[in-house]
Design a protein around this motif. Structure first.
Motif, short mmCIF file in Angstrom:
data_model
loop_
_atom_site.label_atom_id
_atom_site.label_comp_id
_atom_site.label_asym_id
_atom_site.label_seq_id
_atom_site.Cartn_x
_atom_site.Cartn_y
_atom_site.Cartn_z
N ARG A 16 13.88 20.91 19.94
CA ARG A 16 13.61 22.19 19.29
C ARG A 16 12.73 23.04 20.19
O ARG A 16 11.94 22.54 20.97
CB ARG A 16 12.87 21.99 17.96
N GLY A 17 12.90 24.34 20.05
CA GLY A 17 12.03 25.26 20.78
C GLY A 17 10.58 25.03 20.40
O GLY A 17 10.27 24.80 19.24
N GLY A 18 9.71 25.08 21.39
CA GLY A 18 8.30 24.81 21.16
C GLY A 18 7.94 23.36 21.37
O GLY A 18 6.77 23.02 21.53
N LEU A 19 8.96 22.47 21.37
CA LEU A 19 8.74 21.04 21.62
C LEU A 19 9.18 20.67 23.03
O LEU A 19 8.49 19.93 23.73
CB LEU A 19 9.48 20.20 20.58
N VAL A 20 10.36 21.13 23.43
CA VAL A 20 10.80 21.00 24.82
C VAL A 20 11.17 22.39 25.32
O VAL A 20 11.62 23.23 24.55
CB VAL A 20 12.01 20.04 24.96
N ASP A 21 10.96 22.61 26.58
CA ASP A 21 11.21 23.92 27.18
C ASP A 21 12.58 23.88 27.86
O ASP A 21 12.75 23.26 28.91
CB ASP A 21 10.12 24.25 28.20
N VAL A 22 13.57 24.54 27.26
CA VAL A 22 14.92 24.50 27.79
C VAL A 22 15.01 25.14 29.17
O VAL A 22 15.96 24.89 29.92
CB VAL A 22 15.89 25.18 26.79
N PHE A 23 14.02 25.93 29.54
CA PHE A 23 14.02 26.59 30.85
C PHE A 23 13.32 25.75 31.92
O PHE A 23 13.32 26.12 33.09
CB PHE A 23 13.38 27.97 30.75
N ASP A 24 12.73 24.63 31.54
CA ASP A 24 12.08 23.73 32.50
C ASP A 24 13.14 22.75 33.01
O ASP A 24 13.53 21.82 32.32
CB ASP A 24 10.95 22.97 31.82
N THR A 25 13.59 22.95 34.22
CA THR A 25 14.67 22.13 34.78
C THR A 25 14.16 21.08 35.75
O THR A 25 14.98 20.37 36.36
CB THR A 25 15.71 23.02 35.49
N THR A 26 12.86 20.95 35.91
CA THR A 26 12.34 20.05 36.95
C THR A 26 11.53 18.88 36.43
O THR A 26 11.43 17.86 37.09
CB THR A 26 11.49 20.84 37.97
N THR A 27 10.90 19.01 35.26
CA THR A 27 10.06 17.93 34.74
C THR A 27 10.91 16.75 34.29
O THR A 27 11.87 16.93 33.54
CB THR A 27 9.21 18.42 33.56
N TYR A 28 10.56 15.55 34.75
CA TYR A 28 11.31 14.36 34.34
C TYR A 28 10.69 13.78 33.08
O TYR A 28 9.50 13.48 33.02
CB TYR A 28 11.29 13.31 35.45
N TYR A 29 11.52 13.65 32.05
CA TYR A 29 11.09 13.04 30.79
C TYR A 29 11.73 11.67 30.64
O TYR A 29 12.97 11.55 30.64
CB TYR A 29 11.54 13.90 29.59
N ARG A 30 10.90 10.64 30.51
CA ARG A 30 11.43 9.34 30.12
C ARG A 30 11.82 9.41 28.65
O ARG A 30 11.26 10.22 27.89
CB ARG A 30 10.39 8.26 30.32
N PRO A 31 12.77 8.57 28.20
CA PRO A 31 13.06 8.54 26.75
C PRO A 31 11.81 8.36 25.90
O PRO A 31 11.67 8.99 24.85
CB PRO A 31 14.03 7.36 26.63
N ALA A 32 10.88 7.51 26.37
CA ALA A 32 9.63 7.30 25.61
C ALA A 32 8.82 8.59 25.51
O ALA A 32 8.14 8.84 24.50
CB ALA A 32 8.79 6.21 26.27
N ASP A 33 8.88 9.45 26.54
CA ASP A 33 8.17 10.73 26.49
C ASP A 33 8.76 11.62 25.39
O ASP A 33 8.02 12.31 24.67
CB ASP A 33 8.27 11.45 27.83
N LEU A 34 10.08 11.61 25.28
CA LEU A 34 10.73 12.41 24.24
C LEU A 34 10.38 11.88 22.85
O LEU A 34 10.21 12.65 21.90
CB LEU A 34 12.24 12.42 24.45
N MET A 35 10.25 10.56 22.73
CA MET A 35 9.89 9.99 21.44
C MET A 35 8.44 10.32 21.07
O MET A 35 8.11 10.42 19.89
CB MET A 35 10.13 8.48 21.43
N LYS A 36 7.60 10.51 22.06
CA LYS A 36 6.23 10.98 21.76
C LYS A 36 6.27 12.39 21.18
O LYS A 36 5.49 12.72 20.28
CB LYS A 36 5.38 10.94 23.03
N VAL A 37 7.18 13.22 21.70
CA VAL A 37 7.35 14.56 21.14
C VAL A 37 7.84 14.46 19.69
O VAL A 37 7.34 15.14 18.79
CB VAL A 37 8.35 15.37 21.99
#
Length: 361
Positions: free
Chosen positions: A142-163
């Protein structure tokens, strides 16, 4: 957020009414009509019958303002949430092999989520609930949780689950349908833990190579783009200007929406799935049976004789529409030059109905 709302459409069929049997437009004509839909920049599609291509088309342009010529009809494109069906299929193959259970608890098959408090009530949530979006695990896409315009930051699946963990639960585990990409982030983690291999490797081993999907792959590291000539999609940024979304962040797509494919390969995959060559009937129904509490689908094209899977995010929408016997398939990709909405999905559904209804029996 617009791209999260569109993702929900993956579990619903389109809203078009049945086409008249006498209407038999060709794929190119239908693509030209689709490219005239507000928000569509480029549109490509191919139609297959029993594994043979029987039509193809390309309309619009590869880049903004008519630049770059047409997109090659056989080009690769992002399939978005159509990836979820592949992830669920691999998980259910592990169930068939006795390596995973549908009623296994999340905390048992993926202890890290309890150890690091990544998922609330992980000791109650089951694998079945993850596949069917009835777990209640909150959405991270969702907007405000992940930045769709950020194409360089690497997110591990665990990082997304923290979100995801930072958001309130949508419901009790198993209570009702509540679409969330976090379910498929968790299934990705489960598959990788059970097999000891990456999801990309499991896709290759279980789906892509056996089905001859030679141009399909799962990128997982940003900012990897689409290989070969392809269309570019655009979406308005916070500044109101259109941004080229060609290099979406592959690390947050992954098993929830990261696969890149072609019309030919998607037709091959859907044929194998529908015809029961990937899963036995009882496990296939875990994916295809309407989830508990899901909204009733709208009127179906051809009186319910077609099945449609959709995917999309900022800059693109894709779909594969098939006859119920898995013999005929219309695989389509649109790139966009406006904010995402359901208008494009409706237009794609109508295009599939126009091409397939007269041939669906």
């Amino acid at each position: 957020m617009r791209y999260a709302a569109l993702a929900c459409a993956v579990l619903l069929l389109g809203t078009a009414q049945p086409a008249h049997a006498r209407t038999r437009p060709d794929v190119q004509t239908v693509m030209e009509r689709l490219a005239d839909t507000p928000g569509v920049l480029g549109a490509i599609a191919e139609m297959y019958a029993d594994g043979k291509r029987i039509g193809r088309g390309s309309a619009g342009s590869r880049l903004l303002d008519g630049r770059g010529g047409k997109i090659p009809a056989g080009a690769r494109y992002r399939i978005g949430s159509q990836t979820k069906g592949m992830t669920a299929t691999v998980a259910l193959q592990l169930v068939k092999e006795g390596r995973l259970g549908l009623d296994d608890k999340l905390s048992a098959v993926l202890p890290v989520v309890a150890e690091e408090d990544l998922v609330e009530r992980a000791d109650e949530i089951t694998v079945r609930q993850l596949i069917r979006h009835t777990s209640g695990v909150p959405e991270w896409f969702r907007g405000g949780l992940v930045d769709v315009f950020d194409t360089t930051t690497y997110y591990r699946p665990a990082d997304l689950m923290k979100v995801s963990r930072s958001q309130p639960r949508a419901q009790e585990p198993g209570e009702k349908f509540s679409y969330s990409s976090a379910n498929y982030t968790l299934l990705t983690m489960i598959i990788e833990r059970v097999t000891g291999r990456s999801l990309a490797a499991e896709f290759d081993r279980r789906l892509f190579r056996p089905l001859g999907m030679t141009k399909t792959y799962l990128p997982v590291r940003p900012p990897e783009g689409i290989k070969g000539p392809h269309g570019h999609g655009y979406t308005p940024g916070p500044d109101g200007e259109l941004h080229d979304m060609d290099r979406l962040n592959a690390s947050w797509g992954h098993g929830a929406g990261g696969v890149i494919s072609t019309a030919r390969d998607m037709a091959a995959y859907r044929a194998a799935f529908i015809q029961g060559r990937l899963l036995p009937a009882d496990l296939q129904k875990v994916i295809t049976a309407p989830p508990e509490g899901a909204p009733a689908p709208p009127p179906l094209p051809c009186g319910g004789k077609l099945v449609q899977t959709n995917g999309g995010a900022a800059g693109f929408t894709s779909a594969t529409i098939s006859t119920l016997d898995g013999r005929r398939h219309f695989a389509v990709s649109t790139t966009l030059d406006a904010a995402q909405d359901l208008t494009v999905i409706k237009a794609i559904t109508q295009a599939g109905a126009d091409l397939l209804c007269a041939q669906s029996g």
